[in-house]
Design an enzyme around this catalytic site. Structure first.
Site, PDB file in Angstrom:
ATOM      1  N   LYS A  36      -0.028   5.564 -13.544  1.00  0.00           N
ATOM      2  CA  LYS A  36      -0.655   5.989 -12.231  1.00  0.00           C
ATOM      3  C   LYS A  36       0.441   7.534 -12.198  1.00  0.00           C
ATOM      4  O   LYS A  36      -0.345   7.772 -11.903  1.00  0.00           O
ATOM      5  CB  LYS A  36      -0.146   5.036 -11.160  1.00  0.00           C
ATOM      6  CG  LYS A  36       1.957   4.468 -11.386  1.00  0.00           C
ATOM      7  CD  LYS A  36       1.963   3.329 -10.455  1.00  0.00           C
ATOM      8  CE  LYS A  36       3.176   2.631 -10.601  1.00  0.00           C
ATOM      9  NZ  LYS A  36       3.716   1.610 -10.301  1.00  0.00           N
ATOM     10  N   ARG A 129       9.355  -7.893  -3.231  1.00  0.00           N
ATOM     11  CA  ARG A 129       7.583  -6.964  -3.582  1.00  0.00           C
ATOM     12  C   ARG A 129       7.105  -8.205  -4.163  1.00  0.00           C
ATOM     13  O   ARG A 129       6.888  -8.986  -2.686  1.00  0.00           O
ATOM     14  CB  ARG A 129       7.441  -5.576  -4.047  1.00  0.00           C
ATOM     15  CG  ARG A 129       6.704  -5.036  -3.644  1.00  0.00           C
ATOM     16  CD  ARG A 129       6.617  -3.701  -4.414  1.00  0.00           C
ATOM     17  NE  ARG A 129       5.939  -4.050  -6.240  1.00  0.00           N
ATOM     18  CZ  ARG A 129       5.773  -2.987  -6.883  1.00  0.00           C
ATOM     19  NH1 ARG A 129       6.043  -1.569  -6.266  1.00  0.00           N
ATOM     20  NH2 ARG A 129       5.016  -3.556  -7.791  1.00  0.00           N
TER      21      ARG A 129
END
Ligand SMILES: *Cc1c(COP(=O)(O)O)cnc(C)c1O
Length: 353
Positions: A36, A129
């Site tokens: 990414k 998260r």
């Protein structure tokens, strides 16, 4: 080639990827190489595969589409949006999940495409998260297991992101035992026990990785030669596979403190200035539309960052060890964030060497 640019040293990158793959493989761990940060650049993805990565992993469908040409499994890293489940099934073999509504939608999408989709259930182990609470993981797995087009590929955990929580032997052992309880319940072996990202690598070096962990998702350590729990460079990795280059457009001796009545800067902030008298100031044609300027480390000693706006950054080069002139290119080591931003910016050209 136009400036600013980012130069990729492919030999160094390959060396880093091979070293990480070997480090993990020696401990029975496969690597999902994370693309990414480089927008799934296919030249870089190819290096990852040639270096022995088991899978390619990315957080965006648009990037996974670019990777479709490579015959290795793909992993969708970000919890899928309900609005993208069809593409997730189409372009990835596994996705990381924590919401039953989304897994049901993935199952329906897989049904439409006449496929099976692998899910990795994310378990919350403290970083806060993504992930289901650890004491709810088994029940969650039970429900997912019933879905027709879903295969329960494994479980995963994330650290070092939101809370900056460092993975350790204790939390990862607990994680492995959750996998064990799921395996017992269904009489299956989970294919993937994904024990984190670059921040988990130090456990390999210290021989403290709990047995059972068989996958890590690694981006930064390969790209920048940095593990993310302690900011160390694992043995033999290059930290300079990426160089950001920017060109000097002005050099002047000027005061270190602005004169005249002061208000806000270009980004609406009020800044404080240290009075160092007259200094030699260089303006570089690179700004916040190109990268995260204050996260660049000049490769020239003594150059000091002063500030940046959309397309300029200013350095104090009074004490720089090199005598710069207008037109010179200054080289920088980008942080992970600066690399992401530079790779994403269409204003920064990418050069492979
Ligand atoms: C980005 C990401 C990774 C890779 O992290 P690095 O610190 O670059 O190794 C791993 N897992 C998930 C879920 C991610 O989003």
């Amino acid at each position: 080639m136009s400036q600013p640019k980012i130069i990729v040293d492919t030999d160094k990158l390959r060396h880093n990827a091979e070293t990480i793959v070997k480090l993990c493989r020696d401990a029975g761990i496969g690597v999902s190489a994370v693309t990414k940060a480089v927008c799934a650049d296919i030249r870089i993805a190819r290096i990852f595969i040639e270096s022995g990565a088991d899978m390619l992993a990315d957080s965006r469908v648009i990037n996974l589409k670019k990777l479709a040409q490579f015959p290795v499994p793909k992993m969708m890293l970000r919890i899928p949006m309900l609005s993208e489940v069809d593409d997730v099934v189409m372009y990835s073999d596994f996705s990381l999940n924590s919401e039953m509504a989304t897994i049901k939608a993935l199952s329906a999408a897989a049904e439409r495409q006449n496929r099976t989709h692998g899910i990795v259930i994310m378990v919350e182990m403290g970083d806060l998260r993504e992930g289901v609470q650890s004491d709810e993981a088994l029940e969650f797995a039970r429900e997912a297991y019933k879905l027709p087009r879903i295969s329960l590929a494994g479980i995963g955990v994330n650290f070092n992101c939101y809370g900056g929580v460092i993975p350790d032997e204790k939390s990862l052992s607990e994680f492995v035992s959750i996998a064990g309880s799921i395996e017992n319940e269904f009489g299956v072996r989970l294919k993937i026990l994904s024990g984190g990202n670059s921040g988990s690598l130090y456990l390999l070096k210290e021989k403290k990785m709990p047995r059972g962990i068989n996958n890590l998702r690694i981006g930064e350590a390969i790209l920048l030669g940095r593990e993310t729990s302690f900011g160390q460079t694992p043995d033999g990795l290059y930290t300079d596979a990426f160089t950001l280059c920017a060109e000097i457009v002005e050099i002047k001796d000027k005061p270190s403190v602005p004169f005249g009545r002061t208000g806000l800067n270009a980004f609406g902030q009020k800044q404080e200035f240290e009075d160092k008298g007259i200094i030699k100031r260089a303006i570089l044609a690179c700004g916040r539309q190109d990268t995260i300027c204050d996260q660049l480390t000049p490769r020239t000693k003594g150059a000091r960052y002063l500030g940046a706006s959309s397309d300029h950054m200013i350095f104090d080069i009074t004490n720089a060890e090199k005598e710069f002139i207008v037109g010179d290119i200054v080289n920088f080591s980008p942080s992970y964030g600066a690399l992401v931003s530079a790779f994403t910016s269409k204003y920064v050209s990418k050069v492979f060497r």
